[in-house]
Design a protein around this motif. Structure first.
Motif, PDB file in Angstrom:
ATOM      1  N   MET A   1      39.328  35.343  71.384  1.00  0.00           N
ATOM      2  CA  MET A   1      38.643  36.287  70.499  1.00  0.00           C
ATOM      3  C   MET A   1      38.051  35.545  69.308  1.00  0.00           C
ATOM      4  O   MET A   1      38.476  34.450  68.961  1.00  0.00           O
ATOM      5  CB  MET A   1      39.637  37.343  69.989  1.00  0.00           C
ATOM      6  CG  MET A   1      40.698  36.773  69.054  1.00  0.00           C
ATOM      7  SD  MET A   1      41.558  38.044  68.094  1.00  0.00           S
ATOM      8  CE  MET A   1      42.623  37.034  67.066  1.00  0.00           C
ATOM      9  N   LYS A  19      43.490  35.815  72.345  1.00  0.00           N
ATOM     10  CA  LYS A  19      43.716  37.241  72.096  1.00  0.00           C
ATOM     11  C   LYS A  19      45.226  37.471  72.026  1.00  0.00           C
ATOM     12  O   LYS A  19      45.951  37.062  72.933  1.00  0.00           O
ATOM     13  CB  LYS A  19      43.094  38.043  73.245  1.00  0.00           C
ATOM     14  CG  LYS A  19      43.199  39.538  73.099  1.00  0.00           C
ATOM     15  CD  LYS A  19      42.449  40.204  74.256  1.00  0.00           C
ATOM     16  CE  LYS A  19      42.779  41.670  74.375  1.00  0.00           C
ATOM     17  NZ  LYS A  19      42.082  42.294  75.513  1.00  0.00           N
ATOM     18  N   SER A  21      48.989  39.268  72.027  1.00  0.00           N
ATOM     19  CA  SER A  21      49.567  40.376  72.798  1.00  0.00           C
ATOM     20  C   SER A  21      50.709  40.980  71.997  1.00  0.00           C
ATOM     21  O   SER A  21      51.418  40.284  71.261  1.00  0.00           O
ATOM     22  CB  SER A  21      50.015  39.911  74.183  1.00  0.00           C
ATOM     23  OG  SER A  21      50.881  38.838  74.052  1.00  0.00           O
ATOM     24  N   ARG A  30      42.012  46.871  68.654  1.00  0.00           N
ATOM     25  CA  ARG A  30      40.647  46.336  68.668  1.00  0.00           C
ATOM     26  C   ARG A  30      40.014  46.763  67.351  1.00  0.00           C
ATOM     27  O   ARG A  30      39.787  47.952  67.113  1.00  0.00           O
ATOM     28  CB  ARG A  30      39.873  46.907  69.865  1.00  0.00           C
ATOM     29  CG  ARG A  30      38.396  46.522  69.908  1.00  0.00           C
ATOM     30  CD  ARG A  30      38.213  45.031  70.202  1.00  0.00           C
ATOM     31  NE  ARG A  30      36.794  44.664  70.260  1.00  0.00           N
ATOM     32  CZ  ARG A  30      36.088  44.207  69.209  1.00  0.00           C
ATOM     33  NH1 ARG A  30      36.656  44.078  68.023  1.00  0.00           N
ATOM     34  NH2 ARG A  30      34.816  43.886  69.356  1.00  0.00           N
ATOM     35  N   GLU A 126      38.504  40.097  66.040  1.00  0.00           N
ATOM     36  CA  GLU A 126      38.238  41.151  67.022  1.00  0.00           C
ATOM     37  C   GLU A 126      39.505  41.945  67.348  1.00  0.00           C
ATOM     38  O   GLU A 126      39.442  43.139  67.633  1.00  0.00           O
ATOM     39  CB  GLU A 126      37.642  40.531  68.287  1.00  0.00           C
ATOM     40  CG  GLU A 126      36.216  40.024  68.063  1.00  0.00           C
ATOM     41  CD  GLU A 126      35.633  39.336  69.282  1.00  0.00           C
ATOM     42  OE1 GLU A 126      34.505  39.679  69.657  1.00  0.00           O
ATOM     43  OE2 GLU A 126      36.306  38.447  69.858  1.00  0.00           O
ATOM     44  N   TYR A 127      40.649  41.254  67.291  1.00  0.00           N
ATOM     45  CA  TYR A 127      41.917  41.925  67.617  1.00  0.00           C
ATOM     46  C   TYR A 127      42.979  41.628  66.565  1.00  0.00           C
ATOM     47  O   TYR A 127      42.965  40.581  65.919  1.00  0.00           O
ATOM     48  CB  TYR A 127      42.440  41.456  68.982  1.00  0.00           C
ATOM     49  CG  TYR A 127      41.607  41.939  70.134  1.00  0.00           C
ATOM     50  CD1 TYR A 127      41.834  43.188  70.694  1.00  0.00           C
ATOM     51  CD2 TYR A 127      40.579  41.148  70.638  1.00  0.00           C
ATOM     52  CE1 TYR A 127      41.059  43.637  71.746  1.00  0.00           C
ATOM     53  CE2 TYR A 127      39.795  41.595  71.693  1.00  0.00           C
ATOM     54  CZ  TYR A 127      40.039  42.845  72.245  1.00  0.00           C
ATOM     55  OH  TYR A 127      39.271  43.295  73.276  1.00  0.00           O
TER      56      TYR A 127
END
Ligand SMILES: [Zn+2]
Ligand SMILES: [Zn+2]
Length: 346
Positions: A1, A19, A21, A30, A126-127
């Motif tokens: 990301m 990204k 978790s 998001r 982005e995350y």
């Protein structure tokens, strides 16, 4: 990301990161909108705030804490129905166990981490993974700009609580940036009169009047202390909110307050020091209160925004994509182009 990394004072770079978790109790969000806060601008301009520096991140530092997004994945132990919901993210990650958390003041939890304040990474990415208990679903009619502004509004709700604001008394707000204007929105609906607002920038004073200020003063033209006294029947205002964080307003806040008045200190100075005239505060027996973040006031900020149709989104004057995080911060830090709240949409 993609993520926006503040590599040094004044310099953002767009970086790549895996990204994340969600762990147990966490949600993967998001990110849709991030407000650029005055505290972010301290980090951007000076590379530090209140003695905490970029280097304290111990690695690439991603700022950002005024956040709205959509939950993409609920981690283990999280209600699965949270996935798919648009949420606002409460940035103070308190411990939930210490005596301050248990006493209902998690905003001063000594074990807290804060989104986007080293060592904790922020949401200019982005995350984001964040404790699910701090992600609150939003109704559809609250747009992303408004949702991103709920954090500064929640601080203002807490600030008015701290001073015990009551109607029928004069109030002064020193500084009409986002924090000053969220105070104006609430004070204008709290029955205070007159509601006097000061700022060096005329376009912000214009917005303050549109949001409910009854009188605005620009210290480059007006004698703030003299005019405040005149407008309040000589003795000053019962409620004063310092929302600029500069020496001039720290000095003014005690001069414009009425005897037995209350002063809320919201602004954060560049130099980590607060000075005002002792005799002015002492002779009036002022109650000077430090405002520390929001305190469980997000739900009320949201409820008031809906019930009172607060035009909170009007503070969001500018939008940039994540790749232009540098421009967003430069514009906001230099008060360019009529900016109040810069919003970044990752
Ligand atoms: Zn903020
Ligand atoms: Zn705690």
């Amino acid at each position: 990301m993609k993520q926006a990394v503040l590599t040094a004072a004044g310099k953002f770079e767009l970086g790549d990161a895996p990204k994340p978790s969600p762990a147990s109790g966490e949600a993967l969000v998001r990110v849709r909108a991030v407000g650029v806060c005055g505290s972010d601008l301290h980090m951007f301009r000076e590379g530090s705030i209140g003695g905490i520096t970029i280097q304290d991140a111990g690695g690439p530092f991603v700022p950002g804490h005024e956040c709205v997004g959509v939950v993409e994945e609920a981690g283990p132990g999280v209600q699965p129905s949270l996935a798919g919901r648009r949420v606002f993210v409460e940035p103070t990650i308190n411990c939930g166990r210490c005596r301050w958390c248990l006493a209902g003041v998690p905003n001063v939890c000594p074990h807290q981490r804060f989104l986007g304040l080293p060592p904790q990474g922020g949401c200019l990415a982005e995350y984001l993974v964040h404790p699910a208990r701090l992600c609150t679903p939003l109704p559809d009619d609250i747009d992303d700009d408004t949702a991103a502004l709920l954090e500064p509004l929640a601080i203002a709700v807490h600030s008015l609580d701290r001073l015990g604001v009551a109607g029928g008394c004069p109030a002064v707000v020193l500084g009409a940036g986002t924090m000053g204007l969220t105070h104006v929105l609430l004070l204008a609906r709290s029955g205070v009169a007159p509601l006097i607002v000061t700022d060096l920038l005329d376009y912000r004073l214009e917005l303050a009047r549109q949001l409910g200020a009854t009188r605005t003063l620009n210290p480059t033209r007006d004698d703030v202390v003299a005019v405040c006294r005149e407008l309040t029947g000589v003795h000053g205002a019962d409620f004063v909110f310092e929302c600029a964080g500069v020496d001039e307003t720290f000095g003014q806040m005690v001069e414009v307050a009425a005897p037995a008045g209350a002063v809320g200190v919201v602004g954060i100075p560049v130099e980590d020091r607060l000075a005002f005239k002792h005799s002015a505060a002492r002779r009036k027996g002022l109650d000077v209160r430090m405002i520390r973040r929001a305190n469980r006031t997000f739900d009320r900020a949201l409820a008031r925004t809906i019930a009172e149709k607060l035009p909170l989104g009007r503070l969001a004057t500018h939008h940039w994509p994540l790749a232009q995080t540098q421009q967003a911060h430069e514009t906001a830090a230099n008060y360019r182009d009529g900016v109040v709240k810069a919003i970044i949409n990752p």
